[in-house]
Design a protein around this motif. Structure first.
Motif, PDB file in Angstrom:
ATOM      1  N   ALA A 126      39.178  44.833  30.259  1.00  0.00           N
ATOM      2  CA  ALA A 126      39.697  44.930  31.626  1.00  0.00           C
ATOM      3  C   ALA A 126      39.371  46.273  32.269  1.00  0.00           C
ATOM      4  CB  ALA A 126      41.206  44.701  31.636  1.00  0.00           C
TER       5      ALA A 126
ATOM      6  N   HIS B 238      49.429  43.934  31.595  1.00  0.00           N
ATOM      7  CA  HIS B 238      49.383  43.418  32.953  1.00  0.00           C
ATOM      8  C   HIS B 238      50.022  44.402  33.931  1.00  0.00           C
ATOM      9  CE1 HIS B 238      50.233  40.585  36.272  1.00  0.00           C
ATOM     10  NE2 HIS B 238      49.074  40.092  35.892  1.00  0.00           N
TER      11      HIS B 238
ATOM     12  N   LEU C 276      46.479  38.824  29.427  1.00  0.00           N
ATOM     13  CA  LEU C 276      46.952  40.131  28.980  1.00  0.00           C
ATOM     14  C   LEU C 276      48.428  40.075  28.599  1.00  0.00           C
ATOM     15  CD1 LEU C 276      45.344  42.422  31.711  1.00  0.00           C
ATOM     16  CD2 LEU C 276      44.517  42.035  29.379  1.00  0.00           C
TER      17      LEU C 276
ATOM     18  N   GLN D  40      41.908  37.100  37.148  1.00  0.00           N
ATOM     19  CA  GLN D  40      40.860  37.355  36.159  1.00  0.00           C
ATOM     20  C   GLN D  40      41.378  37.802  34.793  1.00  0.00           C
ATOM     21  OE1 GLN D  40      38.309  40.083  38.325  1.00  0.00           O
ATOM     22  NE2 GLN D  40      38.468  38.728  40.101  1.00  0.00           N
ATOM     23  N   TRP D  41      42.638  38.226  34.707  1.00  0.00           N
ATOM     24  CA  TRP D  41      43.169  38.724  33.443  1.00  0.00           C
ATOM     25  C   TRP D  41      44.539  38.106  33.121  1.00  0.00           C
ATOM     26  CZ3 TRP D  41      39.685  40.969  30.609  1.00  0.00           C
ATOM     27  CH2 TRP D  41      38.586  41.539  31.243  1.00  0.00           C
TER      28      TRP D  41
END
Length: 115
Positions: A83, A16, A11, A7-8
């Protein structure tokens, strides 16, 4: 933790690493995962040099200050990206708390790779 990767993906490397550390600390199987373990654990995730707790030398204080700044910069980036969301501001004796914006991952779509 797979949710971080799924989902990220956009980053930065530092963001991260910190989000993965937050996700590892957050309880599994909860509807809204949260992080409350403090800045030092996140500093370690970033690879910051951290002096011993009892070290009060000027060099140790400089290292702690730099680590806190690094963590604050990355956490701000995660907030800006959406996030994480701050639930409680940290203060003396009280850890900050963050809600992690991670949805459960459907592992069935990975087939045999799901393990």
């Amino acid at each position: 933790m797979e949710a971080v990767y799924e989902q990220w993906p956009h980053l930065t490397h530092a963001e991260h690493r910190v989000l993965v550390r937050m996700a590892l600390v957050a309880p599994d199987k909860v509807r809204t995962p949260a992080y409350w373990a403090g800045w030092k654990l996140l500093a370690f995730a970033l690879g910051c040099d951290m002096p011993a707790e009892y070290d009060e030398t000027p060099e140790a204080e400089r290292l702690r200050t730099n680590a806190k700044r690094s963590v604050a910069r990355v956490v701000s980036g995660l907030e800006a990206a959406g996030a994480i969301e701050r639930v409680r501001r940290g203060r003396l004796g009280v850890q900050a708390e963050y809600r992690l914006n991670l949805r459960p991952v459907d592992k069935s779509r990975y087939g045999d790779l799901a393990g």
